[in-house]
Design a protein around this motif. Structure first.
Motif, PDB file in Angstrom:
ATOM      1  N   SER A  93       0.833  -1.193   0.000  1.00  0.00           N
ATOM      2  CA  SER A  93       0.000   0.000   0.000  1.00  0.00           C
ATOM      3  C   SER A  93       0.870   1.246   0.000  1.00  0.00           C
ATOM      4  O   SER A  93       1.891   1.305   0.694  1.00  0.00           O
ATOM      5  N   PRO A  94       0.486   2.280  -0.762  1.00  0.00           N
ATOM      6  CA  PRO A  94       1.250   3.535  -0.719  1.00  0.00           C
ATOM      7  C   PRO A  94       1.200   4.204   0.651  1.00  0.00           C
ATOM      8  O   PRO A  94       1.992   5.086   0.944  1.00  0.00           O
ATOM      9  N   GLU A  95       0.265   3.760   1.482  1.00  0.00           N
ATOM     10  CA  GLU A  95       0.137   4.304   2.841  1.00  0.00           C
ATOM     11  C   GLU A  95       0.895   3.458   3.865  1.00  0.00           C
ATOM     12  O   GLU A  95       0.669   3.592   5.067  1.00  0.00           O
ATOM     13  N   VAL A  96       1.781   2.575   3.371  1.00  0.00           N
ATOM     14  CA  VAL A  96       2.491   1.683   4.283  1.00  0.00           C
ATOM     15  C   VAL A  96       3.197   2.487   5.374  1.00  0.00           C
ATOM     16  O   VAL A  96       3.827   3.502   5.129  1.00  0.00           O
ATOM     17  N   GLY A  97       3.037   2.048   6.592  1.00  0.00           N
ATOM     18  CA  GLY A  97       3.690   2.715   7.715  1.00  0.00           C
ATOM     19  C   GLY A  97       2.868   3.820   8.342  1.00  0.00           C
ATOM     20  O   GLY A  97       3.194   4.280   9.444  1.00  0.00           O
ATOM     21  N   ALA A  98       1.789   4.266   7.675  1.00  0.00           N
ATOM     22  CA  ALA A  98       1.051   5.416   8.191  1.00  0.00           C
ATOM     23  C   ALA A  98       0.428   5.148   9.557  1.00  0.00           C
ATOM     24  O   ALA A  98       0.310   6.064  10.375  1.00  0.00           O
ATOM     25  N   GLN A  99       0.010   3.898   9.808  1.00  0.00           N
ATOM     26  CA  GLN A  99      -0.630   3.560  11.080  1.00  0.00           C
ATOM     27  C   GLN A  99       0.329   2.891  12.058  1.00  0.00           C
ATOM     28  O   GLN A  99      -0.070   2.500  13.147  1.00  0.00           O
ATOM     29  N   THR A 100       1.599   2.779  11.659  1.00  0.00           N
ATOM     30  CA  THR A 100       2.576   2.111  12.518  1.00  0.00           C
ATOM     31  C   THR A 100       3.073   3.056  13.596  1.00  0.00           C
ATOM     32  O   THR A 100       3.576   4.134  13.298  1.00  0.00           O
ATOM     33  N   SER A 101       2.923   2.643  14.837  1.00  0.00           N
ATOM     34  CA  SER A 101       3.362   3.476  15.955  1.00  0.00           C
ATOM     35  C   SER A 101       4.758   3.105  16.431  1.00  0.00           C
ATOM     36  O   SER A 101       5.437   3.921  17.063  1.00  0.00           O
ATOM     37  N   ALA A 102       5.208   1.877  16.139  1.00  0.00           N
ATOM     38  CA  ALA A 102       6.530   1.439  16.580  1.00  0.00           C
ATOM     39  C   ALA A 102       6.916   0.179  15.831  1.00  0.00           C
ATOM     40  O   ALA A 102       6.068  -0.537  15.278  1.00  0.00           O
ATOM     41  N   TYR A 103       8.225  -0.083  15.812  1.00  0.00           N
ATOM     42  CA  TYR A 103       8.755  -1.306  15.215  1.00  0.00           C
ATOM     43  C   TYR A 103       9.511  -2.091  16.291  1.00  0.00           C
ATOM     44  O   TYR A 103      10.131  -1.495  17.177  1.00  0.00           O
ATOM     45  N   VAL A 104       9.447  -3.410  16.185  1.00  0.00           N
ATOM     46  CA  VAL A 104      10.299  -4.269  17.014  1.00  0.00           C
ATOM     47  C   VAL A 104      11.105  -5.151  16.064  1.00  0.00           C
ATOM     48  O   VAL A 104      10.606  -5.581  15.020  1.00  0.00           O
ATOM     49  N   MET A 105      12.353  -5.396  16.398  1.00  0.00           N
ATOM     50  CA  MET A 105      13.204  -6.181  15.511  1.00  0.00           C
ATOM     51  C   MET A 105      14.353  -6.803  16.287  1.00  0.00           C
ATOM     52  O   MET A 105      14.729  -6.334  17.373  1.00  0.00           O
ATOM     53  N   GLY A 106      14.896  -7.869  15.715  1.00  0.00           N
ATOM     54  CA  GLY A 106      16.069  -8.499  16.294  1.00  0.00           C
ATOM     55  C   GLY A 106      17.339  -7.765  15.902  1.00  0.00           C
ATOM     56  O   GLY A 106      17.329  -6.857  15.071  1.00  0.00           O
ATOM     57  N   ARG A 107      18.446  -8.191  16.497  1.00  0.00           N
ATOM     58  CA  ARG A 107      19.722  -7.497  16.271  1.00  0.00           C
ATOM     59  C   ARG A 107      20.140  -7.515  14.807  1.00  0.00           C
ATOM     60  O   ARG A 107      20.521  -6.481  14.250  1.00  0.00           O
ATOM     61  N   ARG A 108      20.110  -8.678  14.172  1.00  0.00           N
ATOM     62  CA  ARG A 108      20.580  -8.768  12.794  1.00  0.00           C
ATOM     63  C   ARG A 108      19.724  -7.916  11.854  1.00  0.00           C
ATOM     64  O   ARG A 108      20.230  -7.243  10.962  1.00  0.00           O
TER      65      ARG A 108
END
Length: 209
Positions: free
Chosen positions: A39-54
């Protein structure tokens, strides 16, 4: 991931060579067409990201230099990024911080705040832990038309089988199938797969680039 479930070393030859993996960068040829299903709106509703070290280290090499005219870059560079790591001391990407204490308790706490969507990108080990703890509400999988035959798979053992409900399906001109699933209850359980969480956590199987 590949049709046989491999997600290891998607982006570049030396991304992850654990176990003698020799096919690094296998996903790169399919990346150019992902815009057809994102979606061109990707990320618009994202409040935070979680991810591993790599995943953090790989993404921190690329996204901070991308312009905010790219919606994904604008979201990643401005949103908080919570990194599951015991070895990284210096997280130079703006908004990035190491998760302190138990990662399951930390993510459950983020969900309980109930603000927008929390997204886990890539990070197979972390996603498997969150799935086992019943903290993932949605899966977004990009299934590339390739059999690798070896490598780390996205899904491993779970304490119980878990039902999925297909929410959306699309395909690219290069043959990638984008699948969105709502994660339901454990088949042998009557409790919700998202206990106590007002927010929502979506897991995407690869960083979009």
């Amino acid at each position: 991931m590949s049709v046989d479930g491999v997600m290891q070393g998607l982006g570049s030859p030396d991304e992850d060579r654990d176990g003698g993996f020799e096919h690094g960068g296998w996903g790169a040829p399919y990346g150019a067409a992902l815009g057809e299903v994102l979606s061109p709106e990707v990320g618009a509703q994202t409040s935070a990201y979680v991810m591993g070290r790599r995943t953090y280290q790989k993404m921190a090499e690329f996204w901070p230099t991308q312009p905010d005219t790219n919606p994904m870059a604008a979201s990643l560079n401005s949103a908080p990024k919570h990194v599951a790591t015991r070895t990284l001391d210096d997280l130079s990407w703006s908004g990035a911080s190491a998760i302190e204490g138990d990662v399951i308790e930390a993510v459950a706490g983020l969900k309980a705040e109930g603000k927008g969507i929390i997204v886990a990108l890539g990070s197979g080990n972390l996603v498997r832990q969150l799935m086992s703890a019943g903290l993932v509400d949605e899966l977004q999988l990009f299934l590339h038309p390739l059999l690798l035959g070896a490598g780390k798979r996205l899904f491993g053992d779970l304490p119980l089988p878990c039902s999925l409900r297909l929410e959306d399906i699309a395909s690219t001109s290069l043959g990638t199938v984008a699948l969105t699933y709502a994660v339901g209850q454990s088949i042998s359980s009557t409790s919700s797969s998202s206990p106590g969480g007002a927010g929502s956590l979506a897991a995407a199987d690869q960083p979009a680039r």
